[in-house]
Design a protein around this motif. Sequence first.
Motif, PDB file in Angstrom:
ATOM      1  N   ILE A 296       0.826  -1.214   0.000  1.00  9.94           N
ATOM      2  CA  ILE A 296       0.000   0.000   0.000  1.00  9.94           C
ATOM      3  C   ILE A 296       0.856   1.258   0.000  1.00  9.94           C
ATOM      4  N   LYS A 297       1.918   1.296   0.795  1.00  6.26           N
ATOM      5  CA  LYS A 297       2.704   2.519   0.926  1.00  6.26           C
ATOM      6  C   LYS A 297       3.851   2.618  -0.083  1.00  6.26           C
ATOM      7  N   ALA A 298       3.910   1.655  -1.018  1.00  9.07           N
ATOM      8  CA  ALA A 298       4.914   1.728  -2.085  1.00  9.07           C
ATOM      9  C   ALA A 298       4.539   2.848  -3.058  1.00  9.07           C
ATOM     10  N   GLU A 299       5.460   3.173  -3.950  1.00  3.84           N
ATOM     11  CA  GLU A 299       5.191   4.189  -4.974  1.00  3.84           C
ATOM     12  C   GLU A 299       5.492   3.600  -6.350  1.00  3.84           C
ATOM     13  N   PRO A 300       4.503   3.284  -7.163  1.00  3.74           N
ATOM     14  CA  PRO A 300       3.076   3.483  -6.881  1.00  3.74           C
ATOM     15  C   PRO A 300       2.541   2.382  -5.971  1.00  3.74           C
ATOM     16  N   GLY A 301       1.533   2.714  -5.202  1.00  6.73           N
ATOM     17  CA  GLY A 301       0.956   1.753  -4.268  1.00  6.73           C
ATOM     18  C   GLY A 301       0.016   0.780  -4.955  1.00  6.73           C
ATOM     19  N   ALA A 302      -0.141  -0.379  -4.341  1.00  7.52           N
ATOM     20  CA  ALA A 302      -1.055  -1.386  -4.866  1.00  7.52           C
ATOM     21  C   ALA A 302      -2.496  -0.916  -4.730  1.00  7.52           C
ATOM     22  N   THR A 303      -3.337  -1.380  -5.609  1.00  7.12           N
ATOM     23  CA  THR A 303      -4.762  -1.120  -5.500  1.00  7.12           C
ATOM     24  C   THR A 303      -5.407  -2.162  -4.598  1.00  7.12           C
ATOM     25  N   GLY A 304      -6.589  -1.852  -4.114  1.00  9.40           N
ATOM     26  CA  GLY A 304      -7.309  -2.836  -3.319  1.00  9.40           C
ATOM     27  C   GLY A 304      -7.605  -4.090  -4.122  1.00  9.40           C
ATOM     28  N   ALA A 305      -8.012  -3.917  -5.378  1.00 10.23           N
ATOM     29  CA  ALA A 305      -8.319  -5.069  -6.221  1.00 10.23           C
ATOM     30  C   ALA A 305      -7.081  -5.932  -6.445  1.00 10.23           C
ATOM     31  N   GLY A 306      -5.929  -5.283  -6.624  1.00 10.02           N
ATOM     32  CA  GLY A 306      -4.696  -6.031  -6.829  1.00 10.02           C
ATOM     33  C   GLY A 306      -4.312  -6.844  -5.611  1.00 10.02           C
TER      34      GLY A 306
END
Length: 413
Positions: A296-306
Amino acid sequence: MSRTARPRCRAALAALTCCVALGCGTGTVPPGDQPSPPPSAPTAAGHGVVTWASSAGRVGEAADGRGYRLMVHTSVGGSGLRVRLSNAFGDRPVTFDNVHAGLRQDGAALVPGSNRRLTFGGARSVTVPAGGIVYSDPLPGHVPAGRTLAVSLYVSRAGGALTGHWMAMQTSYTTDGDHTAQEGAAHWKQRTGSWFYLDAVTVRPREGTGAVVALGDSITDGWHSTTDRDRRWPDYLARRLAASGTTVNGVANAGIAGNKLLFDGPGQSALNRLQRDALSLPGVRTVFLFQGVNDIKAEPGATGAGLIAGYRRLIDRAHAAGKCVVGATIAPFKGWQEWDPAGEAVRQQVNTFIRDSGEFDAVADFDRVLRSPHDPERMLPGFDGGDHLHPNDKGMRAMADAVDPKTLDCAAG
């Protein structure tokens, strides 16, 4: 913490006396994110239950003529102790000329008379190929639960990439030359906060005993818990299970600082290391999944669906291997520098899936336990290790207390 049950397994608590042992077998690093072998497929270890484990990665460059005295804490006791040595991330063979195991007395010193030589197919020396692992032969005698075991390795020949676990939260010792048989600390003056080559210890506990493996990131690895005090949340869980009367008593810690569910770095992703770090360990009945915050906090962050798709892939693979899967909700981390409202929305979406989808065999609600009642996006100050992401010792204990031992005593079906 409860969800629909799958067919249950049986086990019994084992807490035994002293000494150590192992048994032989080799294997190679399995491919990542691949279908797991069926439950009937044999493991390299044959039989037994994991009492300690860590997740391997590349931790630097290997060297000839080095000794390692590695301190690890047992979760379940038993006879026939074996160690698993890993060259999973090596690019050259590694030769271990001597391996011993004993009980730690203090510092690098061992309990007199407890240090025993381990063999591999009857030989005291073994060479592990690049990408390989090896199990030692079982050692007669018993090793107790809840004790610090010292595994001493002498690596006569190595080179290239060094396999180990960087953040141990435990002081171990290194030396030049072979001092593995010595129980005193005279030659073990160099301290290290990492483990090298050793990635699992197994025993034969009382019949019916099983284990749970905690697949996680730096929170599971224990960052911000007290070093050398065994206060990671899986440590607290192991002590709780020992007193619970359930049949799952072994606990393997498969946490890696910075680790993600979906993508490699640091370490292989949870999906890519699931087989080696969880499904291949002897006696594991349950995979406890607590990951997602680094995605989640990565750039770009993961999506909820992913993330949800990744959870489903992992659940399917673990179930195909006959394992139960417990999912833990992602804890709050507002105040950490990479927190933002968009990431918080993903966390909430993912936590709703974990709680309500019914796809996990059980759920541990770490979010509910750790969050502040005044600001649910933040960790409760009394549990905060200081950076608003990693719990302190009290928070680690609260997490373990949120796990219902009965929900770990199951198998997928």
